[in-house]
Write a protein that holds these residues in place. Structure first.
Motif, PDB file in Angstrom:
ATOM      1  N   VAL A  42       0.821  -1.215   0.000  1.00 43.82           N
ATOM      2  CA  VAL A  42       0.000   0.000   0.000  1.00 43.82           C
ATOM      3  C   VAL A  42       0.859   1.271   0.000  1.00 43.82           C
ATOM      4  CG1 VAL A  42      -1.729   1.300   1.315  1.00 43.82           C
ATOM      5  CG2 VAL A  42      -1.920  -1.188   1.109  1.00 43.82           C
ATOM      6  N   ASP A  62       3.952   2.782  17.368  1.00 43.68           N
ATOM      7  CA  ASP A  62       2.556   3.171  17.119  1.00 43.68           C
ATOM      8  C   ASP A  62       2.348   3.536  15.656  1.00 43.68           C
ATOM      9  OD1 ASP A  62       1.640   4.798  20.267  1.00 43.68           O
ATOM     10  OD2 ASP A  62       1.663   2.700  19.645  1.00 43.68           O
ATOM     11  N   ALA A  63       3.329   4.192  15.083  1.00 43.14           N
ATOM     12  CA  ALA A  63       3.206   4.577  13.666  1.00 43.14           C
ATOM     13  C   ALA A  63       3.082   3.331  12.798  1.00 43.14           C
ATOM     14  CB  ALA A  63       4.406   5.417  13.231  1.00 43.14           C
ATOM     15  N   SER A  66      -0.364   1.771  13.171  1.00 37.40           N
ATOM     16  CA  SER A  66      -1.416   2.489  12.444  1.00 37.40           C
ATOM     17  C   SER A  66      -1.273   2.302  10.934  1.00 37.40           C
ATOM     18  CB  SER A  66      -1.417   3.979  12.805  1.00 37.40           C
ATOM     19  OG  SER A  66      -0.248   4.617  12.361  1.00 37.40           O
ATOM     20  N   LEU A  67      -0.044   2.232  10.466  1.00 40.69           N
ATOM     21  CA  LEU A  67       0.164   1.985   9.031  1.00 40.69           C
ATOM     22  C   LEU A  67      -0.348   0.599   8.651  1.00 40.69           C
ATOM     23  CD1 LEU A  67       3.748   3.495   8.522  1.00 40.69           C
ATOM     24  CD2 LEU A  67       1.645   4.315   7.469  1.00 40.69           C
ATOM     25  N   TYR A  69      -2.682  -1.037  10.165  1.00 42.11           N
ATOM     26  CA  TYR A  69      -4.138  -0.967  10.229  1.00 42.11           C
ATOM     27  C   TYR A  69      -4.709  -0.364   8.947  1.00 42.11           C
ATOM     28  CZ  TYR A  69      -8.801   0.368  11.758  1.00 42.11           C
ATOM     29  OH  TYR A  69     -10.162   0.523  11.861  1.00 42.11           O
ATOM     30  N   GLU A  70      -4.124   0.750   8.523  1.00 39.46           N
ATOM     31  CA  GLU A  70      -4.621   1.411   7.314  1.00 39.46           C
ATOM     32  C   GLU A  70      -4.381   0.555   6.077  1.00 39.46           C
ATOM     33  OE1 GLU A  70      -3.652   5.954   8.803  1.00 39.46           O
ATOM     34  OE2 GLU A  70      -3.572   5.508   6.672  1.00 39.46           O
ATOM     35  N   ARG A  74      -7.237  -0.850   3.587  1.00 42.08           N
ATOM     36  CA  ARG A  74      -7.198  -0.571   2.149  1.00 42.08           C
ATOM     37  C   ARG A  74      -7.244  -1.857   1.333  1.00 42.08           C
ATOM     38  NH1 ARG A  74      -8.650   3.601  -0.962  1.00 42.08           N
ATOM     39  NH2 ARG A  74      -8.056   4.887   0.827  1.00 42.08           N
ATOM     40  N   GLY A  81     -11.043   2.151   1.869  1.00 44.81           N
ATOM     41  CA  GLY A  81     -10.038   1.899   2.898  1.00 44.81           C
ATOM     42  C   GLY A  81     -10.538   2.272   4.288  1.00 44.81           C
ATOM     43  N   CYS A  82      -9.667   2.921   5.025  1.00 46.98           N
ATOM     44  CA  CYS A  82      -9.953   3.354   6.390  1.00 46.98           C
ATOM     45  C   CYS A  82     -11.098   4.349   6.435  1.00 46.98           C
ATOM     46  CB  CYS A  82      -8.699   4.064   6.919  1.00 46.98           C
ATOM     47  SG  CYS A  82      -8.312   3.668   8.596  1.00 46.98           S
ATOM     48  N   HIS A 173      -7.725  -1.478  19.108  1.00 45.25           N
ATOM     49  CA  HIS A 173      -8.439  -1.038  17.938  1.00 45.25           C
ATOM     50  C   HIS A 173      -7.643  -1.266  16.667  1.00 45.25           C
ATOM     51  CE1 HIS A 173     -11.438   0.656  20.431  1.00 45.25           C
ATOM     52  NE2 HIS A 173     -10.668   1.547  20.966  1.00 45.25           N
ATOM     53  N   TRP A 174      -6.372  -1.633  16.772  1.00 44.48           N
ATOM     54  CA  TRP A 174      -5.569  -1.760  15.576  1.00 44.48           C
ATOM     55  C   TRP A 174      -5.957  -2.991  14.760  1.00 44.48           C
ATOM     56  CZ3 TRP A 174      -4.673   2.769  15.482  1.00 44.48           C
ATOM     57  CH2 TRP A 174      -3.852   3.481  16.359  1.00 44.48           C
TER      58      TRP A 174
ATOM     59  N   TYR B  41       1.936   7.667  -0.429  1.00 46.47           N
ATOM     60  CA  TYR B  41       1.767   6.388  -1.117  1.00 46.47           C
ATOM     61  C   TYR B  41       2.760   6.160  -2.253  1.00 46.47           C
ATOM     62  CZ  TYR B  41      -2.638   6.283   1.360  1.00 46.47           C
ATOM     63  OH  TYR B  41      -3.595   6.272   2.346  1.00 46.47           O
ATOM     64  N   ASN B  45       2.519   3.345  -6.630  1.00 43.34           N
ATOM     65  CA  ASN B  45       1.448   2.623  -5.940  1.00 43.34           C
ATOM     66  C   ASN B  45       0.077   3.179  -6.302  1.00 43.34           C
ATOM     67  OD1 ASN B  45       3.150   0.881  -4.600  1.00 43.34           O
ATOM     68  ND2 ASN B  45       3.322   2.178  -2.780  1.00 43.34           N
ATOM     69  N   MET B  49      -2.950   1.112  -7.983  1.00 43.76           N
ATOM     70  CA  MET B  49      -4.295   1.060  -7.385  1.00 43.76           C
ATOM     71  C   MET B  49      -5.339   1.478  -8.414  1.00 43.76           C
ATOM     72  SD  MET B  49      -3.963   2.559  -3.539  1.00 43.76           S
ATOM     73  CE  MET B  49      -2.429   2.491  -2.676  1.00 43.76           C
ATOM     74  N   GLU B  68      -6.834  10.204   3.460  1.00 44.17           N
ATOM     75  CA  GLU B  68      -5.928   9.463   4.341  1.00 44.17           C
ATOM     76  C   GLU B  68      -4.524  10.055   4.313  1.00 44.17           C
ATOM     77  OE1 GLU B  68      -7.977   5.062   3.743  1.00 44.17           O
ATOM     78  OE2 GLU B  68      -5.882   5.183   4.338  1.00 44.17           O
ATOM     79  N   ARG B  72      -2.461  11.562   7.482  1.00 47.42           N
ATOM     80  CA  ARG B  72      -1.147  11.055   7.846  1.00 47.42           C
ATOM     81  C   ARG B  72      -0.130  12.198   7.926  1.00 47.42           C
ATOM     82  NH1 ARG B  72       0.801   6.810  10.530  1.00 47.42           N
ATOM     83  NH2 ARG B  72      -0.978   5.693   9.678  1.00 47.42           N
ATOM     84  N   PRO B  76       1.531  12.237  11.804  1.00 48.56           N
ATOM     85  CA  PRO B  76       2.424  11.218  11.242  1.00 48.56           C
ATOM     86  C   PRO B  76       2.460   9.910  12.046  1.00 48.56           C
ATOM     87  CG  PRO B  76       3.542  13.349  11.374  1.00 48.56           C
ATOM     88  CD  PRO B  76       2.260  13.469  12.141  1.00 48.56           C
ATOM     89  N   VAL B  77       2.001   9.947  13.282  1.00 53.25           N
ATOM     90  CA  VAL B  77       2.060   8.723  14.096  1.00 53.25           C
ATOM     91  C   VAL B  77       0.800   7.877  13.900  1.00 53.25           C
ATOM     92  CG1 VAL B  77       2.330   7.781  16.420  1.00 53.25           C
ATOM     93  CG2 VAL B  77       3.504   9.892  15.792  1.00 53.25           C
ATOM     94  N   TYR B  78      -0.359   8.500  13.999  1.00 52.18           N
ATOM     95  CA  TYR B  78      -1.608   7.723  13.971  1.00 52.18           C
ATOM     96  C   TYR B  78      -2.424   7.881  12.706  1.00 52.18           C
ATOM     97  CZ  TYR B  78      -0.474   7.192  18.874  1.00 52.18           C
ATOM     98  OH  TYR B  78       0.165   6.896  20.042  1.00 52.18           O
ATOM     99  N   CYS B  80      -5.058   8.333   9.906  1.00 50.34           N
ATOM    100  CA  CYS B  80      -6.489   8.076   9.869  1.00 50.34           C
ATOM    101  C   CYS B  80      -6.902   7.097  10.968  1.00 50.34           C
ATOM    102  CB  CYS B  80      -6.805   7.406   8.533  1.00 50.34           C
ATOM    103  SG  CYS B  80      -8.106   8.216   7.638  1.00 50.34           S
ATOM    104  N   ALA B  81      -6.001   6.205  11.315  1.00 51.58           N
ATOM    105  CA  ALA B  81      -6.314   5.203  12.334  1.00 51.58           C
ATOM    106  C   ALA B  81      -6.630   5.876  13.660  1.00 51.58           C
ATOM    107  CB  ALA B  81      -5.142   4.236  12.491  1.00 51.58           C
TER     108      ALA B  81
END
Lengths: 175, 145
Positions: A42, A62-63, A66-67, A69-70, A74, A81-82, A173-174, B41, B45, B49, B68, B72, B76-78, B80-81
């Motif tokens: 992705v 954590d990053a 989350s990546l 998860y996303e 996707r 996707g998310c 939640h991940w 992305y 990619n 897609m 998304e 991001r 940068p850490v979380y 959309c999640a």
């Protein structure tokens, strides 16, 4: 990654030597090749590497979560996707908030019906005391757009998502 | 002759072909949009897609990718999640509140039924003594909070 150790999942997939200071190694162990494969598909290994390098070490775990998860989202839903999950959850929250408002209005109705001192009302016909919870709700000021889950609407969340709590609480939640 | 390159081809400083896969979704007047998705992305990619999707779904796919990517970049850490996690929390909170309020309604309804029933003065005084007749006094509401 020591000289005698197995290369990390990313270096295995990319078929390269896994350096001691490999940025991926702590987060993509060799026993879970799928995790890196999906992130690579992705986002691309190069982009993930840049993202991780721009973050302090204590935030990289954590990053990566989350990546992953996303990326999973996707893969499951190549169109939304998310964002599809966000839209769905937003709709669920809106519906619950509406139900909550109706329920709270119902309590207010019950309270009004049994209020001992209502001088202006007691002289009226009892049916005038009856109140419909929904009409009470609608007569109020709660006119949120319930049920809006169209994609552009959720863009407002980006300005409201500053409430970041302890990331450890969100581990569940991940998945 | 004015340039008709899409934002992607402008970014890469290449000729934009008539069948450029990016052109319908990354117009030249919004270079930031392509820069944003490319940063997260990668153009390669994104192109893959797009190729894997039916044409009628590509607009929505690019919109969601752009969203998304913006998330991001902002977080940068979380990304959309993080929003998904926040919504889960809000959902859980709303469910708890609703359950509480519904329990309160059930209690009030049961109280009203009890109040409507007494047929003798003895019963009425019993109700009074137990405090049920207090109706919606705050001390009952406090049970729920």
């Amino acid at each position: 990654m020591g000289s005698g150790s197995s290369p990390c999942a990313s270096c295995k997939l990319l078929r390269r030597r896994c350096a001691k200071d490999c940025v991926f190694a702590p987060y993509f162990p060799p026993d879970d090749p799928h995790k890196f494969a999906i992130v690579h598909k992705v986002f691309g290994a190069s982009n993930v590497s840049k993202m991780l390098q721009e973050l302090p070490v204590h935030q990289r775990g954590d990053a990566v979560s989350s990546l992953v998860y996303e990326a999973n989202a996707r893969m499951r839903d190549p169109v939304y996707g998310c964002v599809g999950a966000i839209s769905y959850l937003q709709n669920q929250v809106s519906q619950l908030q509406m139900q909550l408002a109706v329920a709270q209005a119902e309590i207010l109705c019950i309270q009004m019906q049994h209020e001992p001192e209502l001088p202006a009302i007691t002289n009226h016909h009892p049916s005038m005391i009856d109140c419909d919870a929904k009409s009470l709700l609608l007569s109020g000021s709660n006119t949120n757009d319930f049920g809006e889950q169209i994609m552009p609407q959720f863009l407002s969340y980006t300005s409201n998502n500053n409430i970041m709590q302890d990331p450890l609480k969100r581990e569940c939640h991940w998945t | 002759m004015t340039s008709t390159r899409c934002a992607a081809c402008k970014y890469f400083r290449r000729r934009c072909r008539p069948d450029c896969i990016f052109a319908p979704y990354f117009p030249a007047d919004n270079p930031q949009r392509f820069a944003c998705v490319h940063k997260i992305y990668g153009a390669s990619n994104i192109g893959k897609m797009l190729e894997e999707l039916p044409v009628e779904l590509r607009v929505d796919a690019m919109e969601s990718l752009y969203y998304e990517a913006k998330c991001r970049i902002q977080d940068p850490v979380y990304g959309c999640a993080g929003i998904v996690s926040l919504l889960h929390q809000e959902l859980h909170s709303a469910q708890s509140q609703l359950a509480k309020v519904q329990a309160e309604i059930a209690f009030l309804d049961a109280t009203n039924v009890a109040l409507a029933k007494p047929t003798s003065s003895a019963d009425a005084s019993l109700v009074q003594e137990n405090g049920i007749d207090q109706g919606l006094d705050d001390q009952f509401n406090m049970w729920f909070y």
